[in-house]
Design a protein around this motif. Structure first.
Motif, PDB file in Angstrom:
ATOM      1  N   GLU A  93       0.822  -1.210   0.000  1.00  7.24           N
ATOM      2  CA  GLU A  93       0.000   0.000   0.000  1.00  7.24           C
ATOM      3  C   GLU A  93       0.860   1.265   0.000  1.00  7.24           C
ATOM      4  O   GLU A  93       0.478   2.294  -0.567  1.00  7.24           O
ATOM      5  N   PHE A  94       2.033   1.196   0.633  1.00  6.30           N
ATOM      6  CA  PHE A  94       2.836   2.398   0.835  1.00  6.30           C
ATOM      7  C   PHE A  94       3.864   2.620  -0.274  1.00  6.30           C
ATOM      8  O   PHE A  94       4.648   3.550  -0.201  1.00  6.30           O
ATOM      9  N   VAL A  95       3.846   1.769  -1.275  1.00  8.70           N
ATOM     10  CA  VAL A  95       4.639   2.028  -2.477  1.00  8.70           C
ATOM     11  C   VAL A  95       3.832   2.886  -3.438  1.00  8.70           C
ATOM     12  O   VAL A  95       4.372   3.555  -4.304  1.00  8.70           O
ATOM     13  N   ARG A  96       2.509   2.882  -3.243  1.00  7.57           N
ATOM     14  CA  ARG A  96       1.622   3.702  -4.074  1.00  7.57           C
ATOM     15  C   ARG A  96       1.516   5.111  -3.501  1.00  7.57           C
ATOM     16  O   ARG A  96       1.816   5.353  -2.335  1.00  7.57           O
ATOM     17  N   ALA A  97       1.047   6.022  -4.323  1.00  3.63           N
ATOM     18  CA  ALA A  97       0.942   7.419  -3.893  1.00  3.63           C
ATOM     19  C   ALA A  97      -0.173   7.618  -2.876  1.00  3.63           C
ATOM     20  O   ALA A  97      -0.115   8.553  -2.073  1.00  3.63           O
ATOM     21  N   LEU A 109      10.191   9.049   1.792  1.00  2.00           N
ATOM     22  CA  LEU A 109      10.115   7.602   1.965  1.00  2.00           C
ATOM     23  C   LEU A 109       9.204   6.966   0.929  1.00  2.00           C
ATOM     24  O   LEU A 109       9.476   5.870   0.433  1.00  2.00           O
ATOM     25  N   MET A 110       8.133   7.631   0.601  1.00  2.00           N
ATOM     26  CA  MET A 110       7.120   7.118  -0.312  1.00  2.00           C
ATOM     27  C   MET A 110       7.073   8.003  -1.561  1.00  2.00           C
ATOM     28  O   MET A 110       7.888   8.906  -1.709  1.00  2.00           O
ATOM     29  N   PRO A 111       6.123   7.777  -2.466  1.00  2.00           N
ATOM     30  CA  PRO A 111       5.998   8.673  -3.622  1.00  2.00           C
ATOM     31  C   PRO A 111       5.781  10.121  -3.194  1.00  2.00           C
ATOM     32  O   PRO A 111       5.053  10.404  -2.236  1.00  2.00           O
ATOM     33  N   LEU A 112       6.413  11.051  -3.898  1.00  2.00           N
ATOM     34  CA  LEU A 112       6.335  12.482  -3.614  1.00  2.00           C
ATOM     35  C   LEU A 112       5.628  13.162  -4.778  1.00  2.00           C
ATOM     36  O   LEU A 112       6.034  13.006  -5.938  1.00  2.00           O
ATOM     37  N   THR A 113       4.570  13.904  -4.481  1.00  2.00           N
ATOM     38  CA  THR A 113       3.832  14.569  -5.554  1.00  2.00           C
ATOM     39  C   THR A 113       4.634  15.745  -6.108  1.00  2.00           C
ATOM     40  O   THR A 113       5.464  16.336  -5.408  1.00  2.00           O
ATOM     41  N   ILE A 114       4.369  16.092  -7.359  1.00  2.00           N
ATOM     42  CA  ILE A 114       5.036  17.244  -7.970  1.00  2.00           C
ATOM     43  C   ILE A 114       4.690  18.521  -7.198  1.00  2.00           C
ATOM     44  O   ILE A 114       5.563  19.347  -6.886  1.00  2.00           O
ATOM     45  N   ASN A 115       3.412  18.683  -6.863  1.00  2.00           N
ATOM     46  CA  ASN A 115       3.008  19.878  -6.118  1.00  2.00           C
ATOM     47  C   ASN A 115       3.693  19.932  -4.754  1.00  2.00           C
ATOM     48  O   ASN A 115       4.139  20.997  -4.307  1.00  2.00           O
ATOM     49  N   GLY A 116       3.764  18.793  -4.097  1.00  2.00           N
ATOM     50  CA  GLY A 116       4.437  18.761  -2.800  1.00  2.00           C
ATOM     51  C   GLY A 116       5.899  19.112  -2.917  1.00  2.00           C
ATOM     52  O   GLY A 116       6.459  19.824  -2.063  1.00  2.00           O
TER      53      GLY A 116
END
Length: 649
Positions: free
Chosen positions: A55-59, A303-310
């Motif tokens: 679950e935590f590999v996904r955004a 640690l996990m996926p990082l959003t572009i906006n973030g």
């Protein structure tokens, strides 16, 4: 102005503590260390972690997965800190600081790589809040190593913005704009590296150093993802085949940055999985962790996926705090974290890595399980050993009993020769031999640095006698637990303690004559009766006769009782008298070849008596262990004498 309050939770693996990546994915015990020397131990259920891992590999992991992970982490912290201040102490301090708007940090210091893979920011707090949503964000992470840079030395400096869109678009123009707006001195023509590759990064850093204007902050913008072998890395431009991206792991980046480690104050990884240490059970290789271990004072990564906006929000707020507000890097990161949107999990994913304080400023107190196949760490002059066969010894109880000895906060070498603890162990001859053999191997591994051993033991009396004998070259303190396994230990024997000058400790209840010894064929039985008197029926069952002719019985002169040994002076007197009895046996009956020894005494006394045994000048000992269901049964020990090889007929 005083700095922030620093709370530290230091966690390490109980088994193989000096191998940060020696992890197989199965449930593990971890120890928490306190600055005052106390220690807690708890198991982390990695099987439950792995059920949630995907679950935590996904955004966007599901709310149920986030809740389950947060509760799991809270339960672990409650368990591992139970013997210390308790998790509630940390939670209360964090929430109080938030309410009063006073600065505070919670540092997780790990010596086991797998612990970095957990989303600690999701840890559930009271009233269903998450740890990572305390304002300002308090969490920091660090490796337990010996590299240290004072936090106050970290601030604003020249920024290198290096990016690669080899995998896909990364909105480099919006990131550049955010840096340029916050840092007017940023010059894209000199401070930007396009189409990032290892070669160009090395050359750019080297050129800046030669010009006398080294870069202090390296901001890397790119995509991140899994690499072969289960680790995570960065995706950069292949300088030889620009149309084909190339994965860059932490080792490769460290090789390039190593010569410039002294220049860099921080590395910012605007990339997915920049601090993901990889698949559990594989060789961990998170890029952020490798940079942290290299000695980069501050590393910011996801640690996990990082959003572009973030990523854009974090970049703008971070450099505004750094360049305009002139805040230290750790406070600038807090500003950046506060700017993140609650609509994504960027707030739970973004992490700040710092360096441990120097070794002399850190707590000690590791619980190191001895293994014959693994080297021990460098040992102190005064060592603490916990001999655990029938049950474990609580580290806080050990620290309390030491009363400041061994440095007050020592490592504990744990001898668990049978892999676990149980009242009925050892059961078989093979297990007895294994226990005896591992005790020999531990003593052989002590070397010359150790001069004093503090021994705590929950093991059968023959094993305590044997270990005491093996430690006869070292100064020795043996600690005794109060009757009833209360968990309270006191010093029962100190090899530096003079014997009690009062009345004798033993009386000779039985002492055979020379004819009896001759009739026994060179074999003599001896009992040590201190806690209780050995019943005649047990003697008869052991020796095969109600009236054994060659029997020496040393019985507590004040009467057998669990409290008859009053302290180290009594034990020292008992050891002296036991040694004198062995010398007398040797002098009066030189033909006695074997002494069968049965003991009913405290474990600390059994270990102390072992120091009086010398197989070179005395008859060979045979040790017997007592259990109610079996009576006295011989232990497969050679008595310290190498058996002679049998001649072929």
């Amino acid at each position: 102005m005083p700095g922030p309050r620093i709370l530290t939770i230091e966690l390490g693996r109980v088994k193989r503590p000096n191998e940060p990546f020696a992890f197989d994915g199965r449930p593990q015990q971890y120890s928490a260390r306190h600055k005052q020397g106390k220690q807690g131990v708890a198991e982390l259920r990695w099987d439950k972690v792995e059920k949630l891992r995907a679950e935590f590999v996904r955004a966007a992991p599901t709310s149920a997965a986030r809740k389950q992970m947060g509760d799991l982490l809270r339960r672990f912290l409650e368990d591992v800190l139970q013997e210390l201040e308790g998790w509630g102490h940390y939670e209360n301090a964090l929430l109080e600081a938030e309410a009063k708007k006073t600065p505070i940090r919670l540092r997780f210091r790990f010596s086991a790589g797998e612990l970095f893979s957990l989303p600690w920011a999701l840890t559930t707090l009271r009233k269903n809040r998450s740890l990572g949503y305390i304002k300002p964000y308090p969490l920091q992470f660090e490796w337990a190593n010996d590299i240290w840079v004072p936090q106050s030395a970290l601030g604003h400096g020249r920024v290198l913005f290096a990016w690669s869109n080899a995998e896909d678009d990364v909105s480099e123009d919006l990131h550049r704009e955010a840096i340029q707006k916050a840092c007017p001195e940023f010059n894209p023509e000199q401070d930007e590296l396009k189409n990032l590759a290892l070669d160009s990064l090395r050359d750019t850093l080297d050129k800046a150093r030669q010009e006398g204007r080294p870069f202090r902050i390296l901001h890397i913008l790119c995509h991140g993802g899994p690499t072969p072998g289960g680790t995570f890395g960065l995706v950069w431009t292949n300088p030889y085949r620009p149309q084909r991206p190339i994965p860059v792991d932490g080792d490769s980046l460290c090789n390039v940055l190593g010569p410039f480690q002294g220049d860099l104050q921080a590395v910012v990884l605007s990339a997915c999985h920049g601090s993901n240490p990889g698949q559990v059970g594989s060789t961990f290789g998170g890029v952020a962790h490798d940079l942290n271990r290299l000695g980069i004072p501050a590393v910011i990564a996801s640690l996990m996926p990082l959003t572009i906006n973030g990523s854009i929000q974090m970049t703008g707020a971070f450099y505004e705090a750094l360049c305009q507000k002139k805040l230290p890097i750790d406070e600038a990161f807090q500003n950046a974290h506060e700017a993140l949107s609650p609509s994504s999990l960027d707030w739970a994913s973004l992490q700040f890595f710092t360096l441990s304080p120097p070794a002399e400023a850190r707590s000690g107190g590791r619980r190191i399980v001895f293994s014959p196949t693994e080297p021990l760490p460098e040992l102190p002059e005064e060592l603490v050993v916990s001999y655990e066969v029938n049950s474990s010894v609580s580290p806080p109880a050990i620290i309390e009993a030491l009363e400041g000895r061994a440095g007050g906060d020592p490592d504990i070498i744990v001898l668990q020769p049978l892999g676990g603890v149980e009242d009925a162990l050892p059961r078989t001859s093979q297990q007895w031999r294994r226990a005896l053999g591992q005790a020999d191997q531990l003593v052989d591994a002590l070397g010359t640095q150790v001069s004093m051993v503090n021994l705590f033991g929950r093991a059968p009396l023959p094993l305590m006698f044997h270990l005491g004998w093996r430690l006869s070259r070292w100064k020795l303190r043996v600690y005794q637990e109060e009757r009833g396994r209360t968990g309270r230990w006191t010093c029962g024997y100190d090899s530096m303690q003079e014997p009690s000058p009062e009345e004798r400790f033993f009386r000779e209840e039985a002492w055979p004559d020379s004819e009896a010894c001759q009739a026994a064929g060179g074999r003599l039985a001896m009992t040590i009766e201190v806690n209780l008197t050995i019943h005649p029926e047990e003697l008869a069952k052991w020796l095969g006769t109600k009236n054994p002719p060659a029997l020496v019985r040393l019985v507590a002169a004040r009467g057998t009782s669990p409290t008859v040994v009053r302290g180290p002076m009594d034990t020292a007197r008992a050891v002296d008298e036991f040694r004198a009895s062995l010398d007398r046996i040797h002098a009066e009956w030189p033909d006695v070849r074997e002494v069968w020894l049965a003991m009913a005494c405290p474990a600390s006394l059994a270990a102390a008596l072992g120091r009086a045994y010398n197989p070179k000048t005395q008859a060979t000992f045979k040790l017997f262990n007592f259990r109610k269901s079996e009576g006295y049964v011989e232990v497969p020990w050679t008595g310290g004498v190498t058996p002679k090889p049998r001649r072929r007929s």
